[in-house]
Design a protein around this motif. Structure first.
Motif, PDB file in Angstrom:
ATOM      1  N   ASP A  25       0.726  -1.364  -0.098  1.00  0.00           N
ATOM      2  CA  ASP A  25      -0.031  -0.158   0.013  1.00  0.00           C
ATOM      3  C   ASP A  25       0.874   1.265  -0.109  1.00  0.00           C
ATOM      4  N   ALA A  26       1.973   1.324   0.790  1.00  0.00           N
ATOM      5  CA  ALA A  26       2.642   2.461   0.783  1.00  0.00           C
ATOM      6  C   ALA A  26       3.422   2.562  -0.498  1.00  0.00           C
ATOM      7  N   PHE A  27       4.033   1.634  -1.358  1.00  0.00           N
ATOM      8  CA  PHE A  27       4.397   1.640  -2.571  1.00  0.00           C
ATOM      9  C   PHE A  27       3.587   2.490  -3.408  1.00  0.00           C
ATOM     10  N   PHE A  28       2.332   2.100  -3.479  1.00  0.00           N
ATOM     11  CA  PHE A  28       1.411   2.601  -4.409  1.00  0.00           C
ATOM     12  C   PHE A  28       1.045   3.981  -4.007  1.00  0.00           C
ATOM     13  N   ALA A  29       0.995   4.075  -2.736  1.00  0.00           N
ATOM     14  CA  ALA A  29       0.796   5.631  -2.390  1.00  0.00           C
ATOM     15  C   ALA A  29       1.706   6.791  -2.589  1.00  0.00           C
ATOM     16  N   ALA A  30       3.081   6.172  -2.988  1.00  0.00           N
ATOM     17  CA  ALA A  30       4.278   7.005  -3.144  1.00  0.00           C
ATOM     18  C   ALA A  30       4.133   7.545  -4.673  1.00  0.00           C
ATOM     19  N   LEU A  31       3.562   6.702  -5.536  1.00  0.00           N
ATOM     20  CA  LEU A  31       3.519   7.025  -6.994  1.00  0.00           C
ATOM     21  C   LEU A  31       2.795   8.286  -7.371  1.00  0.00           C
ATOM     22  N   ASP A  32       3.501   8.909  -8.289  1.00  0.00           N
ATOM     23  CA  ASP A  32       3.044  10.443  -8.484  1.00  0.00           C
ATOM     24  C   ASP A  32       2.302  10.380  -9.787  1.00  0.00           C
ATOM     25  N   SER A  33       1.712   9.430 -10.430  1.00  0.00           N
ATOM     26  CA  SER A  33       0.856   9.542 -11.932  1.00  0.00           C
ATOM     27  C   SER A  33       0.101   8.370 -11.698  1.00  0.00           C
ATOM     28  N   VAL A  34      -1.110   8.597 -12.374  1.00  0.00           N
ATOM     29  CA  VAL A  34      -2.087   7.356 -12.773  1.00  0.00           C
ATOM     30  C   VAL A  34      -1.367   6.372 -13.791  1.00  0.00           C
ATOM     31  N   ASP A  35      -0.575   6.689 -14.543  1.00  0.00           N
ATOM     32  CA  ASP A  35      -0.025   5.782 -15.495  1.00  0.00           C
ATOM     33  C   ASP A  35       1.204   4.965 -14.737  1.00  0.00           C
ATOM     34  N   LYS A  36       1.760   5.527 -13.541  1.00  0.00           N
ATOM     35  CA  LYS A  36       2.787   4.705 -12.947  1.00  0.00           C
ATOM     36  C   LYS A  36       1.673   3.653 -11.955  1.00  0.00           C
ATOM     37  N   VAL A  37       0.790   4.095 -11.439  1.00  0.00           N
ATOM     38  CA  VAL A  37      -0.253   3.201 -10.654  1.00  0.00           C
ATOM     39  C   VAL A  37      -0.732   1.850 -11.455  1.00  0.00           C
ATOM     40  N   SER A  38      -1.187   2.293 -12.804  1.00  0.00           N
ATOM     41  CA  SER A  38      -1.825   1.105 -13.582  1.00  0.00           C
ATOM     42  C   SER A  38      -0.514   0.457 -14.046  1.00  0.00           C
ATOM     43  N   PHE A  39       0.502   0.971 -14.335  1.00  0.00           N
ATOM     44  CA  PHE A  39       1.645  -0.127 -14.820  1.00  0.00           C
ATOM     45  C   PHE A  39       2.076  -1.006 -13.633  1.00  0.00           C
ATOM     46  N   ALA A  40       2.129  -0.575 -12.468  1.00  0.00           N
ATOM     47  CA  ALA A  40       2.449  -1.482 -11.368  1.00  0.00           C
ATOM     48  C   ALA A  40       1.289  -2.368 -10.805  1.00  0.00           C
ATOM     49  N   VAL A  41       0.313  -1.867 -11.051  1.00  0.00           N
ATOM     50  CA  VAL A  41      -0.974  -3.009 -10.941  1.00  0.00           C
ATOM     51  C   VAL A  41      -0.582  -4.205 -12.003  1.00  0.00           C
ATOM     52  N   GLY A  42      -0.237  -3.813 -12.945  1.00  0.00           N
ATOM     53  CA  GLY A  42      -0.333  -4.927 -14.094  1.00  0.00           C
ATOM     54  C   GLY A  42       1.156  -5.776 -13.726  1.00  0.00           C
ATOM     55  N   VAL A  43       1.956  -5.355 -13.351  1.00  0.00           N
ATOM     56  CA  VAL A  43       3.285  -6.274 -12.930  1.00  0.00           C
ATOM     57  C   VAL A  43       3.068  -6.755 -11.718  1.00  0.00           C
ATOM     58  N   LEU A  44       2.326  -6.399 -10.937  1.00  0.00           N
ATOM     59  CA  LEU A  44       2.280  -7.181  -9.549  1.00  0.00           C
ATOM     60  C   LEU A  44       1.508  -8.199  -9.751  1.00  0.00           C
ATOM     61  N   ALA A  45       0.518  -8.255 -10.687  1.00  0.00           N
ATOM     62  CA  ALA A  45      -0.374  -9.308 -11.126  1.00  0.00           C
ATOM     63  C   ALA A  45       0.361 -10.321 -11.981  1.00  0.00           C
ATOM     64  N   ASP A  46       1.598 -10.281 -12.140  1.00  0.00           N
ATOM     65  CA  ASP A  46       2.169 -11.227 -12.831  1.00  0.00           C
ATOM     66  C   ASP A  46       3.118 -12.127 -11.587  1.00  0.00           C
ATOM     67  N   ILE A  47       3.129 -11.750 -10.477  1.00  0.00           N
ATOM     68  CA  ILE A  47       3.850 -12.526  -9.448  1.00  0.00           C
ATOM     69  C   ILE A  47       2.954 -13.723  -8.949  1.00  0.00           C
ATOM     70  N   GLU A  48       3.469 -14.823  -9.205  1.00  0.00           N
ATOM     71  CA  GLU A  48       2.634 -15.854  -8.657  1.00  0.00           C
ATOM     72  C   GLU A  48       2.408 -16.226  -7.667  1.00  0.00           C
ATOM     73  N   GLY A  49       1.271 -16.557  -6.968  1.00  0.00           N
ATOM     74  CA  GLY A  49       1.015 -16.736  -5.607  1.00  0.00           C
ATOM     75  C   GLY A  49       0.714 -15.568  -4.596  1.00  0.00           C
TER      76      GLY A  49
END
Length: 324
Positions: free
Chosen positions: A46-70
């Protein structure tokens, strides 16, 4: 040409060592997110996402986190413990989408079994249920609307519904790149769209966006989808066309090569798309600036269309940098 197709051409193998493609390694600023996810640490996530300064960064990070199995386990716990928060449910939905798409595979529909489709759709419906709630409670929340573009495509809800969802996103975030890229996929013929619609959308986004935005990358993506729809030899012919080359040049100058362009999480995707499109078309000198920017990194998203793509990457990069 699907990503399982075998490309062929006149390149010579140059060895197996390839570029860094894992976004967590290629983009060091993402490392804390992977650490948090692997530790199942919701507070750090939650802290990582709260520190992001743009909606583009947030959406990108959402996508890459989804790739982490388990990771679905700790995301399910977070969603249950924080029922009013949009982030945990959206992250969980994206993870469900990724699980479903992994079962379906990236093959064309005729190569996917009925059982695969049933499981794929079941996971997407689980994701859609979460996302409907989030969008109803937080109608301007970009990551949820972006994820709903993936579920719309996977559940085959059609062009009109996908466009409706994108319009809801764009009403609040008119230049959100990941959402635009997802709709572009929907507009391609393989998802019942047309090349006219795909190219038109890419151009509209580029022209509407300020200079230095990511939108110009959509032009490269549309041309790659068009060129690589069949065989590599046909892609060579299509991308060699002078009008396509000039279109790519203009889009690159409006985006990743613009003086106002600022690197964020999408910069590797952008330079990779242009490097590949120019290289397949034989425009090595145009590709050189993008390979130089990439260094030893690359995004697999389009390179994977080529069989043994790391060899092609090495050959194309060598040819491009030789023109400098």
């Amino acid at each position: 040409m699907s990503k399982s197709s075998k490309g062929d051409g006149d390149g010579r193998p140059v060895g197996s060592h390839g570029p860094v493609t894992d976004p967590f390694d290629a983009l060091p600023e993402l490392a804390p997110l992977r650490t948090a996810a692997l530790a199942a640490d919701w507070t750090a996530t939650d802290a990582f996402f709260a520190a992001l300064d743009s909606v583009d960064k947030v959406s990108f990070a959402v996508g890459v986190l989804a790739d982490i199995e388990g990771t679905e386990g700790y995301l399910e716990r977070a969603a249950a413990e924080l029922p009013g928060e949009p982030l945990p449910r959206t992250l969980l939905a994206e993870r469900y989408i990724r699980i479903g798409w992994g079962i379906r595979s990236r093959a064309r529909a005729q190569h996917v079994s009925r059982e695969q489709f049933d499981q794929f759709h079941a996971w997407l419906r689980k994701a859609e249920h979460l996302l409907i709630e989030v969008c109803a409670e937080h109608p301007s929340y970009a990551p949820a609307w972006t994820a709903r573009l993936l579920t719309a495509r996977g559940l085959e809800l059609g062009q009109s519904e996908a466009r409706r969802r994108y319009d809801r996103l764009a009403a609040h975030h008119p230049h959100q790149f990941r959402g635009q890229s997802q709709l572009l996929q929907q507009l391609c013929p393989k998802w019942s769209g047309s090349w006219e619609a795909a190219h038109s959308f890419a151009q509209e986004c580029t022209q509407a966006a300020p200079g230095g935005s990511h939108a110009g990358i959509l032009v490269a993506e549309a041309h790659l989808e068009h060129g690589l729809d069949e065989t590599l030899s046909k892609a060579n012919q299509y991308l060699r066309d002078v009008s396509v080359r000039d279109d790519l040049r203009s889009a690159a100058e409006a985006s990743v090569l613009h003086p106002d362009y600022r690197r964020d999480f999408h910069w590797i995707v952008g330079h990779s798309a242009f490097a590949l499109a120019f290289s397949i078309g034989g425009h090595a000198k145009d590709a050189a600036r993008h390979f130089a920017a990439l260094g030893d990194t690359a995004s697999e998203s389009y390179w994977e269309y080529l069989h043994n793509w790391k060899t092609w990457f090495a050959n194309y990069r060598a040819a491009a940098l030789a023109t400098v």
